[in-house]
Structure formats: structure tokens, C-alpha cells
Scaffold this motif. Structure first.
Motif, short mmCIF file in Angstrom:
data_model
loop_
_atom_site.label_atom_id
_atom_site.label_comp_id
_atom_site.label_asym_id
_atom_site.label_seq_id
_atom_site.Cartn_x
_atom_site.Cartn_y
_atom_site.Cartn_z
N THR A 1 46.02 37.85 52.48
CA THR A 1 44.74 38.54 52.35
C THR A 1 43.84 37.81 51.35
O THR A 1 44.24 36.81 50.74
CB THR A 1 44.94 39.99 51.88
OG1 THR A 1 45.47 39.96 50.53
CG2 THR A 1 45.90 40.74 52.78
N GLY A 2 42.63 38.34 51.17
CA GLY A 2 41.70 37.74 50.24
C GLY A 2 42.20 37.73 48.81
O GLY A 2 41.81 36.87 48.01
N VAL A 3 43.08 38.66 48.47
CA VAL A 3 43.66 38.70 47.12
C VAL A 3 44.35 37.38 46.80
O VAL A 3 44.32 36.90 45.67
CB VAL A 3 44.64 39.88 46.99
CG1 VAL A 3 45.32 39.87 45.62
CG2 VAL A 3 43.91 41.20 47.20
N THR A 4 44.97 36.77 47.82
CA THR A 4 45.64 35.50 47.63
C THR A 4 44.66 34.42 47.19
O THR A 4 44.94 33.63 46.28
CB THR A 4 46.34 35.06 48.93
OG1 THR A 4 47.25 36.08 49.35
CG2 THR A 4 47.11 33.76 48.72
N LEU A 5 43.50 34.36 47.82
CA LEU A 5 42.50 33.36 47.47
C LEU A 5 41.93 33.60 46.08
O LEU A 5 41.67 32.65 45.33
CB LEU A 5 41.37 33.35 48.50
CG LEU A 5 41.75 33.01 49.94
CD1 LEU A 5 40.49 32.73 50.76
CD2 LEU A 5 42.66 31.79 49.99
N MET B 1 44.54 32.26 43.77
CA MET B 1 44.58 30.79 43.83
C MET B 1 43.47 30.18 42.99
O MET B 1 43.68 29.20 42.27
CB MET B 1 44.45 30.34 45.29
CG MET B 1 45.71 30.50 46.11
SD MET B 1 45.40 30.39 47.89
CE MET B 1 44.41 28.91 48.00
N SER B 2 42.27 30.75 43.08
CA SER B 2 41.14 30.17 42.35
C SER B 2 41.33 30.27 40.84
O SER B 2 40.79 29.45 40.09
CB SER B 2 39.85 30.88 42.76
OG SER B 2 39.87 32.24 42.34
N CYS C 1 43.46 22.67 40.02
CA CYS C 1 43.27 21.34 40.60
C CYS C 1 43.29 21.35 42.12
O CYS C 1 43.41 20.30 42.76
CB CYS C 1 44.33 20.38 40.08
SG CYS C 1 44.23 20.09 38.30
N LEU C 2 43.18 22.53 42.74
CA LEU C 2 43.24 22.64 44.19
C LEU C 2 42.10 21.85 44.83
O LEU C 2 40.93 22.05 44.52
CB LEU C 2 43.17 24.11 44.60
CG LEU C 2 43.37 24.41 46.08
CD1 LEU C 2 44.76 23.99 46.52
CD2 LEU C 2 43.16 25.89 46.35
N LEU D 1 36.28 31.48 46.84
CA LEU D 1 37.06 30.25 46.65
C LEU D 1 36.15 29.03 46.50
O LEU D 1 36.36 28.19 45.64
CB LEU D 1 38.03 30.06 47.82
CG LEU D 1 39.12 29.00 47.63
CD1 LEU D 1 40.08 29.40 46.51
CD2 LEU D 1 39.90 28.80 48.93
N VAL D 2 35.13 28.95 47.34
CA VAL D 2 34.20 27.82 47.28
C VAL D 2 33.47 27.79 45.93
O VAL D 2 33.29 26.73 45.32
CB VAL D 2 33.17 27.90 48.43
CG1 VAL D 2 32.07 26.87 48.25
CG2 VAL D 2 33.88 27.70 49.77
N LEU D 3 33.06 28.95 45.45
CA LEU D 3 32.29 29.03 44.21
C LEU D 3 33.13 28.74 42.97
O LEU D 3 32.60 28.25 41.96
CB LEU D 3 31.66 30.42 44.07
CG LEU D 3 30.57 30.78 45.09
CD1 LEU D 3 30.14 32.23 44.91
CD2 LEU D 3 29.38 29.85 44.94
N ASN D 4 34.45 29.02 43.02
CA ASN D 4 35.25 28.99 41.79
C ASN D 4 36.26 27.86 41.68
O ASN D 4 36.86 27.69 40.62
CB ASN D 4 35.99 30.33 41.63
CG ASN D 4 35.05 31.47 41.30
OD1 ASN D 4 34.69 31.66 40.15
ND2 ASN D 4 34.64 32.21 42.32
#
Length: 402
Positions: free
Chosen positions: A334-338, A341-342, A347-348, A367-370
Motif C-alpha cells: 500500500t501507499g504506507v510502504t512508499l 521508503m521515502s 539513497c533510493l 515518493l517523487v517529492l521526497n
């Protein structure tokens, strides 16, 4: 209202109240009767206090108001100062005696006041024979034979003090076969040469959960061979800040444990040892929780994907060397995972989240923003908002749906 309800009914009501200070205060202000009934119905009590001799009298008086206690936690807020070791031991033993003589119905005891003497533990076993969970501190040299005196014990947490005086010495017959029913064992502070631990390993053959923290060893020279005897039935293992022994423990788990379903490793081990475990373990691991800033990289994650086919939960914290995640087709993510991750994988650089129905546009945008190092993202086009697309162009992130 006070006279309309009988004692038994009030006690049943009090048992269902939330265990919060506000609830206790509200009840105690009604009347002395309500206060006394509330105390007598309470089964769990947690106390944190400063070391002082007046505490001994106060605790004895306080516990007399709680005859139904089945769970008790006593924690010292500060170390015992201006006292030598014998005085500190006397204070601790006296406090422990008050507990054992006042709370005969205990099932759970958490006593983190100071190292407990062997004689006090044997005395506790006579007074509180139904204890199923014990958390205490012990001094060296270790004596653990008292465990046999608690026939109902299922969970044991031992904090080994680096300095202390155990006037009884070891008192342990290493040949004694005393297999007991422990299912959960937590040990903190074991150092090389600590005797008695090998005996514990040999007799913990029903162990399901093992937690080690701040341990530089699993005991004296013979303890590692004994350790093998307790790992076969393990289902959960937690290793925290045990760098010098993590590789050895993981090797024994890979070779001898087929029932492990949950593994946590924080701040310890080596790249090679962890990779060897992932490639050779025989268990159907379902949960893997890692906090290894410099010991986990993309190679490990590739090995996880190839070998841990039953994994349902993967948690990564501060994993600085991880740069590439392929989560395509993970339908329960789910989105909670992203969001996680952020925050934790700074270093992702590349992530594939195609065909993950639980991930929505909002999480992709976050994710894109962070993720400042992100350079490539594979995701469905309809999950990329205008804001995410604009920022992707600005940060030179390649967003594809291939």
C-alpha cells in the motif's frame, strides 16, 4: 447511586474501565468505597520510583490495597547512589521480599530495580508459584538454576549487569538435566566467559522466540555448541546490537532451524554473513526486519527475491546502500510502504511499482517529492499526477509505464 450497586457489580464494571490515569482519578473521587473496590479489582499495576528507604514502607502499604494483582511492574527511575554494593543489594532484596510476600497471585513480574539475589528468587518461587513471565536483572557470576523452581514459567527476560556481586557464586550443577517449558527468552548483556548460559541453552528445547540485545557472546567456550540445541524449534529471532555474534547465530539458524518465520537484525552482522543466511536458510521466512545502514545493499535484496519466496513483510530502516527496489506485482503493498521508503531509504534511485493496486497517485506523488536521489520510476501512467510529473521533470526522474 453509591448504595444501589453491590460490591461485586461495581468490581466487574471497574475491570472493564480503560487503564488510564483519568479513569482511576474519576473513580477515586466518587467515594472511599469506590476507591477501595477499584483497587481490589485491579489486576495490573505499574510503578516507577526513586530509590529511598521510605519506599519500602510505602510499597508494602500500597500493595496491601491491591489483593488481586496478577501483573506487576517495578522500575527504578534512577540508580541507587551513595551506597555500596552490599547496601544496594540489601535494598533490592528487601523490596523483592515485599513483592513476593504481598502478591501471591502474580502471573507477570517485571522487576528492574537492581540485581536480584538467588535466595530472593527461590523465595519468590515458593510465594508465587504461578508466575509465567519474569523480567529481572542478575549480577555475575550467574546462577540460573532457580528457573527450575517456576513450573509455569513461559517467558524469561534477563538483564545481565556488567558489575555486581553474587555471593552465592555459580551454584550450578552443569550435569543437571532440567528441561523446562520456556517459550520466550530475552537476554541482554552477555559477555564472553559468562558461565551458566550453556546450561540454559541445553535445557531450553521448547523455545519459540529468542531475543538478544547488547550481547558480545552466547556464553563461555562451550556455549555455542549448546546453543544449537535450542534453535531447532525457533519461530522468531530478534538480534539487536550484537555485531560480534550475529554471523554465528545466523549460521546456526540456517543450518539447524526449519521453523523460523520472523527475523529482526538491528545494528550488527556483516554483508557476507547476512548473504550466506539468505542463500542457505531452509525455513519459510515470512517477516524480515533489518536496520543495517552499512551492511545491506542491492545484492542482498536480489537474494531475498530469489530465495525467500514466502516472505510477506519486508521492513528496511536506514539502509543507505539500497538503491534499487523492484516491487512489480506485489498486490498487498500500500501507499504506507512508499511513505516509509521515502523516510528510510535515502539513497533510493530506482523503483518499480507496476501492477501494485494498493498504491495510489497520492503515494507516488509523495515518493517523487521526497526521494532526492530518485532517477527512475516505473508505474502506471494514471497514477502520476500533474504535480508528480512536473517535479519528475524538474528533478530529472524518468517515469515510465513499461
Amino acid at each position: 447511586m453509591d448504595t444501589m450497586l453491590c460490591d461485586e457489580l461495581l468490581q466487574e464494571i471497574f475491570k472493564r474501565l480503560p487503564s488510564t490515569p483519568s479513569a482511576a482519578l474519576s473513580v477515586s473521587l466518587v467515594s472511599k468505597r469506590w476507591l477501595n473496590l477499584y483497587r481490589s479489582s485491579k489486576t495490573s499495576l505499574s510503578l516507577r520510583f526513586l530509590p529511598h528507604n521510605s519506599m519500602l514502607v510505602s510499597l508494602s502499604s500500597l500493595l496491601s490495597y491491591y489483593p488481586s494483582l496478577s501483573s506487576l511492574s517495578l522500575v527504578l527511575s534512577d540508580s541507587i547512589t551513595n551506597a555500596n554494593s552490599s547496601t544496594a543489594t540489601a535494598f533490592t532484596d528487601h523490596l523483592f521480599f515485599i513483592v513476593s510476600s504481598s502478591c501471591s497471585n502474580l502471573n507477570h513480574l517485571r522487576f528492574l530495580v537492581g540485581p536480584v539475589s538467588v535466595s530472593s528468587l527461590f523465595s519468590l518461587s515458593r510465594s508465587c508459584s504461578q508466575l509465567s513471565c519474569i523480567t529481572i536483572s542478575l549480577s555475575k557470576p550467574l546462577c540460573i538454576s532457580w528457573v527450575v523452581s517456576f513450573p509455569c514459567l513461559k517467558e524469561l527476560c534477563l538483564y545481565i549487569c556488567p558489575n555486581g556481586v553474587n555471593k552465592f557464586g555459580s551454584l550450578l550443577n552443569e550435569e543437571l538435566d532440567a528441561e523446562f517449558g520456556l517459550e520466550t527468552l530475552f537476554l541482554s548483556g552477555i559477555q564472553a566467559g559468562d558461565e551458566g548460559i550453556g546450561w540454559l541453552w541445553r535445557n531450553c528445547k521448547r523455545l519459540k522466540k529468542l531475543q538478544l540485545k547488547n550481547c558480545a557472546s552466547v556464553g563461555d567456550g562451550e556455549s555455542f555448541s549448546s546453543f544449537i540445541l535450542c534453535v531447532k524449534g525457533l519461530q522468531e529471532v530478534d538480534l539487536r546490537k550484537c555485531r560480534s555474534i550475529v554471523d554465528g547465530v545466523l549460521l546456526k539458524l540456517a543450518e539447524n532451524c526449519g521453523s523460523l518465520n520472523s527475523l529482526l537484525v538491528y545494528d550488527g552482522g556483516s554483508k557476507e554473513g547476512l548473504l550466506e543466511f539468505i542463500n542457505t536458510c531452509r525455513c519459510n521466512l515470512q517477516k524480515l526486519d533489518l536496520r543495517l545502514p552499512l551492511d545491506l545493499n542491492n545484492t542482498h535484496l536480489s537474494a531475498v527475491a530469489m530465495n525467500l519466496r514466502h516472505l510477506s513483510t519486508l521492513k528496511l530502516q536506514s539502509c543507505c546502500l539500497v538503491t534499487d527496489l523492484k516491487l512489480r506485482g506485489c498486490r498487498k503493498i500500500t501507499g504506507v510502504t512508499l511513505f516509509s521508503m521515502s523516510k528510510n531509504i535515502k539513497c533510493l534511485q530506482s523503483v518499480d511499482i507496476m501492477n501494485c493496486p494498493g498504491i495510489e497517485a497520492e503515494a507516488v506523488e509523495f515518493l517523487v517529492l521526497n526521494c532526492s536521489q530518485m532517477r527512475q520510476m516505473v508505474v502506471e501512467e494514471n497514477k502520476v499526477s500533474n504535480i508528480a510529473r512536473t517535479w519528475a521533470l524538474h528533478k530529472v526522474i524518468e517515469v515510465t509505464s513499461g
